[in-house]
Enzyme design. Structure first.
Site, short mmCIF file in Angstrom:
data_model
loop_
_atom_site.label_atom_id
_atom_site.label_comp_id
_atom_site.label_asym_id
_atom_site.label_seq_id
_atom_site.Cartn_x
_atom_site.Cartn_y
_atom_site.Cartn_z
N ASP A 59 5.47 2.94 3.41
CA ASP A 59 4.98 1.88 2.52
C ASP A 59 5.58 0.54 2.94
O ASP A 59 6.53 0.48 3.74
CB ASP A 59 5.40 2.24 1.08
N GLU B 49 3.97 -4.09 6.00
CA GLU B 49 3.19 -5.24 6.53
C GLU B 49 4.06 -6.16 7.38
O GLU B 49 3.50 -6.77 8.31
CB GLU B 49 2.56 -6.00 5.36
N ASP C 159 -2.81 -0.95 -3.18
CA ASP C 159 -2.71 -1.04 -4.65
C ASP C 159 -4.02 -1.50 -5.28
O ASP C 159 -4.20 -2.66 -5.62
CB ASP C 159 -1.58 -2.00 -5.02
O1 MIG Z 1 6.41 -2.68 -4.61
O2 MIG Z 1 6.85 2.56 -4.06
O3 MIG Z 1 1.43 0.55 -2.47
O4 MIG Z 1 1.66 3.07 -3.63
O5 MIG Z 1 3.75 3.47 -5.47
C1 MIG Z 1 5.57 -1.57 -4.76
C2 MIG Z 1 6.20 1.97 -5.13
C3 MIG Z 1 5.92 -0.54 -3.75
C4 MIG Z 1 3.60 -0.02 -3.23
C5 MIG Z 1 2.67 1.07 -2.85
C6 MIG Z 1 2.53 2.03 -3.99
C7 MIG Z 1 3.88 2.60 -4.37
C8 MIG Z 1 4.83 1.45 -4.75
N1 MIG Z 1 4.91 0.53 -3.62
#
Ligand code: MIG
Length: 797
Positions: A407, A410, A482
Site C-alpha cells: 500500500d 505512490e 480508495d
Molecule cells: O492511509 O492501511 O488504500 O486499502 O485500508 C490509508 C489503511 C492507508 C490505504 C489503502 C486502504 C487501506 C488503508 N490505507
C-alpha cells in the site's frame, strides 16, 4: 482531465517562465542503417527506428545525444531488421513483413502504414515532435472516426476521445468518477479507426500527459512528458487482442497466481486482535460461505513498523495462522514503504547502516510522515535495496503469511509528495524522484515479489499493489484504491478494471462495497454479484465504517451473498483457464467488449460501455443496484441469459430483468463453460465430476481447458493438464482433444451438459451410444455422464 484546467496551467506556466518558443525536428538530413533499424539525422534532432518484431517499431528521438537505454517496463530487446529500405527525394520507406514506416523529409515526419499503404498512424503534419524546455510532445493526426481505449486505471469513458489524462501516481482518497490521476501509470493506449488498430506505448516514467483530441478542436492527439526522451513503441497488430499480445510481449505477462488468490477475499481496516480474526474465519465456515483469504491491515503491526507484529494484538502470529490454515484460510498482510525513524528498530537500523534510504542532494535522508510517524523511504530503484526488502519478509513468512499487500507506494506521505529533487538510483542511472516517482511502487512490488518468491522455495507468491507502472503484471495484482460506496463508483470500477486489462494488468479488482463509507444492502449485494465476475475478488472497508462481512446486512443479503460466492467457486475451472490465457497471451480475464467488437459503435455508448466478457464465454452487464431492469447491448451472434437459458439475438439491445439476486449475465451461443461442485475454499477438493456446459450455437467454438497444482512453479516445466475442447455443430460433435502435460486432472468423470440441443435424444461417446437425461427444471438442458480420460473423447449426436 478538463480542458479548462489544462488551459489555465498553460497560462500560469507561460507567465512564470521565461518566454520560450518550441523547438522542432526540422528537415531530414541523412540516414544510416543500424543493427535493427535506422538512425535518422534531422536538422535539430536524431531519430532511431528500431524493430522489435515485424509489428513492433520503437521510436526514440532526442535533440542532443541518446541517453543510456534503460527501461523498467520492457523485457524484450530489439530483434530483426527492416526487410527493405528505400529512399528517394521526398522520403524513406522502411518495411517489415507486416508494416511500412514512411518517413517524409521536409519536415521530418513519421507515418505508419499497412503493408498495402493505408495510413494507420501519422505525425501531425504541422507539429510532429516538439520540445519546450525539457518538455517533449509527439503530435499525431486525429482521424475523423478515431477512438482511443486503454491507458489503464483512468476514470472517464471507455472511448477516451475528447479527454486528456496525466500519469503521476497519486494517493487519491475517495476519488470522484472524474478525477485524474489515480494510483497507477501505464502510458499505453490503443487507437482504432477505419477498421485499423494500433497501440502506442510511451515508455517514459516522468509525468506524462495524453490528450486524445481534448484540446485541439478535434485535429490532433498528443502525448508528452516533462522530461526524458521521446521514446515510444508503435504496435501494429491488426486486432485489439493482437496488440495486447504485443504489448505484453514487450512488458511481460503475469505468472500463474496461487490458486487460492482466485478465491473470495475478506478485508477490513483492520481485523484485530487475533481472536477476532479467528472468529471471522470460523464464522465463514459455520455459515458455509466460501472464502480463502483474510487480510491484516495496518493494526497488526507494532506501532505501524513494517515487518513487526503487535505484541498485544497478535502475540502468537504463528499459532493464529496455523489455526487459520487448518480452517483453509490464507493470510495476506499489508506493508507500506515508510520505515519508522527509530533507533533499535531493525529495519531502520539496517537501512541507515547500508545507506538504503532516499536522500536529498547533499546526503540528508528524505523524511516524510506516514502511519508510523516520521519515516525514511527505501530507494526501491536500487537492486540491493530491493533484495534487502525482499529478504525482510522472512518476519512475515516464518509465521505463515502467504500474500503481501503493498500500500501507499505512490509513494504517499501526509500532505505532500516526495520533492522532485530527492535522488533515486534508478538502476544505476543516478536520477531523481522526478523520473523515479512513477516506478517507485512497481519497484517496491518487484522487491516484494522477488524476495517472497525466493523465500517460498519454488511455491508461488502473491503480491497486491496500489501504485504501478507498465509491466507491473510481472509482479503483482492491482486494486483500484480508495473508492466510494455508490452505484456510480461501482460502475466506474468496472471500467477501471476493463481498462487496466487493456494495459496488460489482468489481475485487478476494486474494493467491493466501496471503501470510504457504508454501502446500502442493495449496493453491497449488487457489487458482490459483479465481484464474482472480477479477476481479483476482495471485499474491503475503511476503519470506522460499518462492518461489511457477507452476513452484516441481515439474512436475506447473506443468502444472496452465499449464492454469489458459491458460484465463484463453481466457476474455478473456467476462471483458472482464463488466467492461463492471460499468462500465455496477455489477453485479460475481464475484457471490455471493445476487444472483440472493436468496430461495433454501440459498444462505446454510455449506457453499454461497462459491459464486458469474463473469460471467453460470459458476457456481464453491470447495472446499478437501484435498477430492476437493464437495457443490455448484445453484440453479434446469439446469447443465452445465464440461469434461464432464454435465447436472444445479438447485434441489438434488449431490456431484461435485473433483480439483486440475478445480475444480467449471458453466455455466448457455442460457449463452453467447465464448472465444479461448490467448495468452501480452494484447498477443498471438489467432487471428482467436471460439469462441462455447452450452449448450442450455429458456429463452431473451442475452449482451452487448463489445470495445474495451483501452488508450485512446476507448470513452467510442463506439469499441467491442458486440453482443447471444441464444439462443432456442422459435424455434430464435441471433442475433448487429447490432454497435454503430465499433471493428473482432479476430475475422473465428465458430466456433459447440453443446453438447447433441441432434437438430440442420444449421443455416442467415443463410439458408445448413450442416452441423454433431461434436466427436471428445464427440458432443454440434457446431461450425459462419462469417464474422463487424457485421450481424445469424441461426443457425436
Ligand atoms: O492511509 O492501511 O488504500 O486499502 O485500508 C490509508 C489503511 C492507508 C490505504 C489503502 C486502504 C487501506 C488503508 N490505507
Amino acid at each position: 482531465m478538463k480542458t479548462s484546467s489544462i488551459v489555465s496551467l498553460v497560462l500560469i506556466s507561460s507567465c512564470l517562465a521565461i518566454a520560450q518558443l518550441s523547438e522542432h525536428l526540422g528537415n531530414f538530413k541523412q540516414f544510416q542503417k543500424t543493427e535493427h533499424g535506422v538512425l535518422i539525422t534531422a536538422d535539430n534532432a536524431k531519430m532511431l527506428l528500431t524493430m522489435y518484431s515485424p509489428d513492433i517499431i520503437r521510436v526514440r528521438v532526442v535533440r542532443g545525444e541518446f541517453a543510456r537505454d534503460f527501461s523498467y517496463a520492457v523485457v524484450k530487446s530489439a530483434d530483426g531488421g527492416f526487410s527493405n529500405i528505400e529512399e528517394d527525394a521526398t522520403g524513406l520507406v522502411a518495411s517489415t513483413t507486416t508494416l511500412k514506416v514512411s518517413v517524409t523529409k521536409n519536415p521530418l515526419r513519421l507515418h505508419f502504414l499497412t503493408k498495402d499503404g493505408k495510413p494507420i498512424n501519422e505525425d501531425d503534419a504541422g507539429l510532429g515532435i516538439a520540445w519546450q524546455g525539457t518538455d517533449v510532445t509527439c503530435y499525431k493526426k486525429l482521424f475523423p472516426d478515431e477512438r482511443f481505449i486503454g491507458l489503464g486505471e483512468k476514470t472517464g469513458r471507455l472511448d477516451r476521445r475528447g479527454s486528456s489524462y496525466v500519469n503521476w501516481n497519486t494517493d487519491h482518497y475517495a476519488y470522484s468518477p472524474k478525477d485524474d490521476p489515480l494510483y497507477t501509470s501505464t502510458p499505453f493506449y490503443i487507437g482504432l479507426h477505419d477498421r485499423l488498430t494500433y497501440g502506442i506505448f510511451f515508455d517514459n516514467t516522468y509525468r506524462t500527459t495524453f490528450d486524445f483530441g481534448a484540446s485541439t478542436d478535434n485535429q490532433i492527439s498528443s502525448f508528452s512528458a516533462v522530461d526524458g526522451e521521446m521514446n515510444y513503441y508503435f504496435l501494429g497488430g491488426q486486432s485489439v487482442a493482437k496488440i495486447l499480445e504485443e504489448y505484453t510481449y514487450l512488458t511481460g505477462r503475469m505468472s500463474m497466481p496461487p490458486y487460492w488468490s482466485l478465491g473470495y477475499q475478506q478485508c477490513r481496516w483492520s481485523y484485530y486482535p487475533d481472536a477476532e480474526v479467528l472468529n471471522l474465519a470460523r464464522t465463514f465456515r459455520q455459515k458455509k460461505i466460501p472464502a480463502d483469504v483474510i487480510y491484516l491491515d495496518i493494526h497488526y503491526m507494532d506501532g505501524y513498523k513494517i515487518f513487526t507484529w503487535n505484541p498485544e494484538r497478535f502475540p502468537h502470529p504463528k499459532e493464529m495462522i496455523d489455526t487459520l490454515k487448518s480452517l483453509g484460510f490464507h493470510v495476506v498482510t499489508i506493508v507500506d514503504p515508510g520505515i519508522k525513524i527509530e533507533n533499535g528498530y531493525f529495519a531502520y537500523d539496517e537501512g541507515v547502516k547500508n545507506d538504503y534510504f532516499l536522500k536529498y542532494p547533499g546526503g540528508q535522508p528524505y523524511i516524510g510522515s506516514v502511519w508510523p510517524g516520521r519515516c525514511n523511504f527505501p530507494d526501491f530503484t536500487r537492486p540491493e535495496v530491493r533484495e534487502w526488502w525482499g529478504k525482510s519478509f522472512i518476519h512475515l513468512i516464518e509465521p505463515g503469511v502467504e500474500g503481501f499487500w503493498n500500500d501507499m507506494n505512490e509513494p504517499a506521505v501526509w500532505g505532500q509528495h516526495v520533492p522532485d529533487l530527492v535522488q533515486a538510483d534508478y538502476e544505476g542511472g543516478k536520477s531523481t524522484m522526478r523520473q523515479a516517482h512513477n516506478v517507485y511502487g512497481m519497484q517496491m512490488a518487484r522487491g516484494t515479489f522477488e524476495g517472497t518468491e525466493s523465500l517460498f522455495h519454488g511455491d508461488r507468491t502473491f503480491v497486491l499493489t496500489r501504485a504501478a507502472y507498465s509491466g507491473i503484471q510481472r509482479y503483482a495484482a492491482v486494486w483500484t484504491g480508495d473508492n466510494v460506496p455508490s452505484d456510480d463508483h461501482m460502475l466506474l470500477a468496472v471500467r477501471l478494471v476493463n481498462s487496466m486489462g487493456l494495459a496488460g494488468i489482468a489481475f485487478a479488482g476494486p474494493d467491493i462495497g466501496g471503501f470510504s463509507g457504508d454501502a446500502t444492502p442493495e449496493l453491497f449485494q449488487r457489487w458482490l454479484s459483479i465481484g464474482v465476475y472480477t479477476p481479483f475478488f476482495r471485499n474491503h472497508k475503511q476503519n470506522g465504517m460499518k462492518r461489511q462481512e457477507p452476513w452484516s446486512f441481515g439474512e436475506d443479503v447473506e443468502e444472496v451473498s452465499r449464492a454469489a460466492i458459491n458460484h465463484r467457486y463453481e466457476m474455478l475451472p473456467y476462471l483458472y483457464s482464463a488466467f492461463f490465457q492471460s499468462y500465455q497471451s496477455g489477453l485479460p480475464v475481464e475484457r471490455t467488449l471493445a476487444i472483440d467488437y472493436s468496430f461495433d459503435e454501440q459498444v462505446y455508448w454510455d449506457q453499454y460501455q461497462n459491459e464486458y466478457l469474463f473469460g471467453d464465454n460470459f458476457l456481464i452487464a453491470p447495472v446499478a443496484s437501484t435498477e430492476e431492469y437493464d437495457k443490455v447491448y448484445l453484440p453479434e451472434g446469439e446469447w443465452y441469459r445465464y440461469g434461464s437459458d432464454k435465447l436472444y439475438d445479438g447485434s441489438t439491445s434488449v431490456v431484461v430483468e435485473s433483480p439483486l439476486n440475478d445480475l444480467p449475465v449471458f453466455v455466448r451461443a457455442g460457449g463452453i463453460i467447465p464448472l465444479q461442485s461448490v467448495v468452501q475454499c480452494t484447498r477443498e477438493l471438489p467432487s471428482d465430476t467436471l460439469h462441462l456446459h455447452v450452449f448450442f450455437g450455429k458456429t463452431g467454438t473451442s475452449f482451452m481447458y487448463y489445470e495445474d497444482d495451483g501452488k508450485t512453479l512446476d507448470y513452467k516445466k510442463g506439469v499441467y493438464h491442458k486440453r482443447i475442447i471444441s464444439f462443432n455443430p456442422g459435424q455434430k460433435q464435441i471433442v475433448l482433444h487429447e490432454a497435454e502435460g503430465n499433471f493428473t486432472t482432479k476430475f475422473k468423470t465428465i458430466d456433459l451438459i447440453l443446453h438447447n440441443f433441441k432434437s438430440v435424444g442420444q449421443v455416442a461417446v467415443s463410439g458408445k451410444k448413450m442416452s441423454l437425461n433431461a434436466d427436471k427444471q428445464n427440458g432443454n438442458i440434457k446431461h450425459v455422464v462419462f469417464e474422463n480420460s487424457v485421450k481424445e473423447i469424441v461426443v457425436k449426436w
